[in-house]
Design an enzyme around this catalytic site. Sequence first.
Site, PDB file in Angstrom:
ATOM      1  CE  LYS A  52      -3.828  -2.486   1.939  1.00  0.00           C
ATOM      2  NZ  LYS A  52      -4.782  -2.925   3.210  1.00  0.00           N
ATOM      3  CD  GLN A  96      -3.494  -4.334   6.271  1.00  0.00           C
ATOM      4  OE1 GLN A  96      -3.706  -3.382   5.688  1.00  0.00           O
ATOM      5  NE2 GLN A  96      -4.007  -5.588   5.734  1.00  0.00           N
ATOM      6  CG  ASP A 119      -9.781  -0.179   4.610  1.00  0.00           C
ATOM      7  OD1 ASP A 119      -9.396  -0.869   3.382  1.00  0.00           O
ATOM      8  OD2 ASP A 119      -9.334  -0.237   5.654  1.00  0.00           O
TER       9      ASP A 119
HETATM   10  N1  GUN Z   1      -6.884  -6.942   5.905  1.00  0.00           N
HETATM   11  C1  GUN Z   1      -7.007  -7.868   4.757  1.00  0.00           C
HETATM   12  N2  GUN Z   1      -7.591  -7.076   3.840  1.00  0.00           N
HETATM   13  C2  GUN Z   1      -7.805  -5.705   4.404  1.00  0.00           C
HETATM   14  C3  GUN Z   1      -8.257  -4.558   3.516  1.00  0.00           C
HETATM   15  O1  GUN Z   1      -8.874  -4.546   2.649  1.00  0.00           O
HETATM   16  N3  GUN Z   1      -8.120  -3.470   4.630  1.00  0.00           N
HETATM   17  C4  GUN Z   1      -7.692  -3.491   5.781  1.00  0.00           C
HETATM   18  N4  GUN Z   1      -7.414  -2.324   6.501  1.00  0.00           N
HETATM   19  N5  GUN Z   1      -7.064  -4.439   6.345  1.00  0.00           N
HETATM   20  C5  GUN Z   1      -7.203  -5.788   5.659  1.00  0.00           C
END
Ligand code: GUN
Length: 282
Positions: A52, A96, A119
């Site tokens: 990211k 996350q 998100d």
């Molecule tokens: N953990 C696994 N996929 C995601 C996601 O798309 N966003 C976040 N914040 N955590 C995750």
Amino acid sequence: MAQVIDGKRISREIKDELKKQVAAYREQGTEIALAVIQVGQDPASTVYVGNKKKACEYIGIRSAAYELPEETTEEELLELIGKLNRDASIYGILVQLPLPKQINEDHIIQAIAPEKDVDGFHPQSVGRLSIGQPGFVSCTPAGIIQLLKRSDIPIEGKECVVIGRSNIVGKPMALLLLRENGTVTICHSKTQNIKEITRRADILVAAVGRPKMIDASYVKEGAVVIDVGIHRDADNKLCGDVDFDSVAPVAGAITPVPGGVGPMTIAMLMHNCVEAVELRKG
Ligand code: GUN
């Protein structure tokens, strides 16, 4: 043999479009910043968070990284989120998941200001999606819609079957396919005669979380098969929820793992960061 849908190429296409938009904002004096919070050192999370940050760098978004220790309390994390909510230089906040067990994920998701919820997990974002109002959409299902559209695969009037009902993928996926005028069925662990249902699908989205569960016996000839899973098989090779070698000969189109849905999730996160600017401008 199925057409293999190239998620890497399509995600790059989207990121390149966003890069231009971000540069235009910068010229107008707006710098977009995304706060990325990781609690603990789960190795998979570290890889995702790293990807990211790399994507932010590529398109010109500043990432503000917060790496918190495993023993961080819910109060401490809520305090950081409150501070970031009030910080006008921050456009998006990403925590996350999963979080350590002492922290309630729902409390954290609800603490993020809806206008920074890149998100798309906040109840307000989910509610807006369900009633067709504009708002942030969960990145993986939003990315799947882009994969289909940019591969010229029509959704309107098609039988769409989603296997899996998670808040992050299955449910928003079903809502998005419905928004595109698909006829949508959701299957899950308690569904009876699942193959009868999946074999009706023109578009089959597998988000079950079980390696290679979906073989050719689940798939109608010519169907479009989208694989959301990511696992390691017995030989430590990456694989999805779909048994690619079994399904590819019968499907009309299929996403590979890796290089299918995965890269799209990050491209859509970047899309949501850019959308956050538009949202703030009203
Ligand atoms: N953990 C696994 N996929 C995601 C996601 O798309 N966003 C976040 N914040 N955590 C995750």
